[in-house]
Structure formats: structure tokens, C-alpha cells
Write an enzyme that holds these catalytic residues in place. Structure first.
Site, PDB file in Angstrom:
ATOM      1  CE1 TYR A 181      41.153  18.872  -3.421  1.00 45.51           C
ATOM      2  CE2 TYR A 181      43.237  19.783  -4.177  1.00 45.51           C
ATOM      3  CZ  TYR A 181      42.189  19.769  -3.259  1.00 45.51           C
ATOM      4  OH  TYR A 181      42.188  20.636  -2.202  1.00 45.51           O
ATOM      5  CB  CYS A 182      36.961  17.470  -8.247  1.00 44.63           C
ATOM      6  SG  CYS A 182      37.037  16.115  -9.449  1.00 44.63           S
ATOM      7  CB  THR A 183      33.909  14.999  -5.001  1.00 39.21           C
ATOM      8  OG1 THR A 183      33.675  16.313  -4.527  1.00 39.21           O
ATOM      9  CG2 THR A 183      33.375  13.993  -3.979  1.00 39.21           C
ATOM     10  CB  CYS A 188      40.089  17.182 -11.112  1.00 43.99           C
ATOM     11  SG  CYS A 188      39.599  15.558 -10.549  1.00 43.99           S
ATOM     12  CB  ILE A 210      38.679  13.755  -2.581  1.00 39.31           C
ATOM     13  CG1 ILE A 210      39.153  15.123  -3.061  1.00 39.31           C
ATOM     14  CG2 ILE A 210      38.867  13.620  -1.081  1.00 39.31           C
ATOM     15  CD1 ILE A 210      38.167  16.247  -2.765  1.00 39.31           C
TER      16      ILE A 210
END
Length: 258
Positions: A181-183, A188, A210
Site C-alpha cells: 500500500y501507498c498514498t 504500491c 490509503i
């Protein structure tokens, strides 16, 4: 709150970058938008802010290009525009990993949506009973602001450090379901493709990152806020500007994310 903030990306082959840059910049200026748009042979990564009517007009214009049709954006609102100017930059990659064999425009890694991930975290395993390992692909100063507390955090200073960190720790992921996961999804997605490339099994990316997770499930299981690369510094689980938000590092040019 009258300002709409959007982030979006798409991995798609682009071969007319200088001309595309001029058209995109002219359109943004005409609509008085501010933010940063990155263009590279592998695609587009954008962060824009302005009144909704102007942002919508730009996105509708952009989607008239078949390469960007269906481009979906993550949204949040603010009282003020969190960018000082409008920039459209040409880069080698829209998110730098320096692994040229990874070509996301050729096919995405499998993804898992926010609702499904929440269910997996609620029950402590995926739908087949396997342990779930969350992998935070962001930089250390971002994870300091907030993260899934059970996630693997390699404390990297740059996304380019992730492959080496994974190579030294692959045994952790054997027989597990891995969700990167990432922003906003871009890091990701590349990370999941890289993990597949080196032979890791049952790898997923968190669809929309996210920000989409906050939007769809309200940040359940998340601890803290989410760092964003604009003058807001961070947003909370409601996607509102977080109090006492940290400034983005200057050398990131407020455009590395998603």
C-alpha cells in the site's frame, strides 16, 4: 470548504511528451488550476487543486484523449489551494524505481479493494485462511505520520531502496498473502509488479491506496494521519487537513507521491 483536491495516475505509453506537456499546461492555466502533473513514457501522475467546476472541466478535457479515458481521481476538500503554482514536468518515470523491466502499462498486478482488505484485517486472515502481511511502500517520514501499525515498514528514504529491502527479507512473505500500500496507488502498484517479477506469490496492491481506503471504510485499522505531498502536509481519516500537519520535504518537489 470550496477547493477540490484530486490525485490520479495511469500507466499508459506516451510518446508525444513535449507537445502533450504544452497542451496540458495551457489547459491548466486557462482554468486557473494549481498543482503538479508528471508525464513520462510510462504514463501520467497528477495532483491538482481548484474550484470543482474547473477541476471537472480539466478532467473531462483530459479524458477526451483515449489514453486517459476512464482515469479516476481520489478527491478531498480544503479551504485553500495547497499549491503555490502550476507545473507540468517531464520525467523518465512517473514514480522512480529504476527497474526498467517493470512496465505497468503492460498489465496490472492483482488488486484488493478497501472493503475486502478491511474484512481481511477484521478476521485476521484472507478469505482462504492465509496470514496477511501489509507492506508499506512509502518513505520513513511518511510512515512516521501514520500507517497500518502491523505493516512492514523498511524505513526507506526513497522508493528506489525498496527492491533491496525486499531482497534481504523475502522469507518473511513465504506462504503469506501480501498487500502493498501507498498514498494513492502508484507506488504500491509498481511494488506489487516488482514482487511478482522476483517470484513472490499471492501479491496484491491496495486499490487506490490509503486515500481510497479512507474514503471507502473510514480508516478502520489505521493509526495516525496520512502524509500528502502538498501544503496541507497530511490528511486525517475523514480526508480533512490534519492539525499540525508536517511540511513536505522540499527536495520531493511535492510531486513524488501517490
Amino acid at each position: 470548504m470550496s477547493i477540490l483536491n484530486i490525485s490520479a495516475y495511469r500507466f499508459v505509453s506516451l510518446d508525444d511528451l513535449p507537445a502533450l506537456r504544452e497542451r496540458v499546461l495551457a489547459r491548466c492555466h486557462a482554468l486557473a488550476l494549481k498543482g503538479t502533473i508528471l508525464l513520462a513514457p510510462e504514463g501520467i501522475n497528477l495532483f491538482l487543486a481548484g474550484p470543482r467546476v474547473a477541476v471537472d472541466a480539466f478532467m473531462n478535457w483530459l479524458r477526451d484523449d483515449p489514453r486517459f479515458a476512464g482515469l479516476q481521481a481520489k478527491e478531498s476538500l480544503s479551504d485553500d489551494v495547497p499549491f503555490k503554482r502550476m507545473r507540468v514536468r517531464l520525467k523518465k518515470e512517473i514514480i522512480t524505481l529504476r527497474h526498467p523491466t517493470i512496465r505497468p502499462e503492460g498489465g496490472r498486478a492483482p488488486s484488493v479493494g478497501a472493503v475486502t482488505l478491511k474484512r481481511w484485517l477484521d478476521q485476521g486472515h484472507d478469505d482462504e485462511g492465509r496470514d496477511v502481511v501489509l507492506l508499506d511502500t512509502r518513505n520513513a517520514y511518511e510512515t512516521d505520520v501514520g500507517m497500518f501499525p502491523q505493516a512492514v515498514d523498511y524505513r526507506i528514504a526513497s522508493f528506489t531502496e525498496l527492491p533491496a529491502a525486499l531482497a534481504a527479507d523475502q522469507s518473511r512473505y513465504v506462504d503469506k498473502t501480501v498487500v502493498s500500500y501507498c498514498t494513492g496507488g502508484i507506488r504500491c502498484e509498481k511494488a506489487a509488479l516488482h514482487m511478482q517479477d522476483v517470484g513472490m506469490q499471492r501479491v496484491y496492491q491496495l486499490e487506490g491506496g490509503i486515500l481510497k481506503y479512507f474514503e471507502e471504510v473510514g480508516g478502520t485499522h489505521w493509526q495516525g494521519d496520512c502524509f500528502v505531498f502538498d501544503d496541507r502536509g497530511a490528511v486525517d481519516k475523514t480526508l480533512a487537513q490534519a492539525p499540525l500537519s508536517p511540511p513536505a520535504p522540499e527536495d520531493e518537489a511535492k510531486a513524488t507521491t501517490a
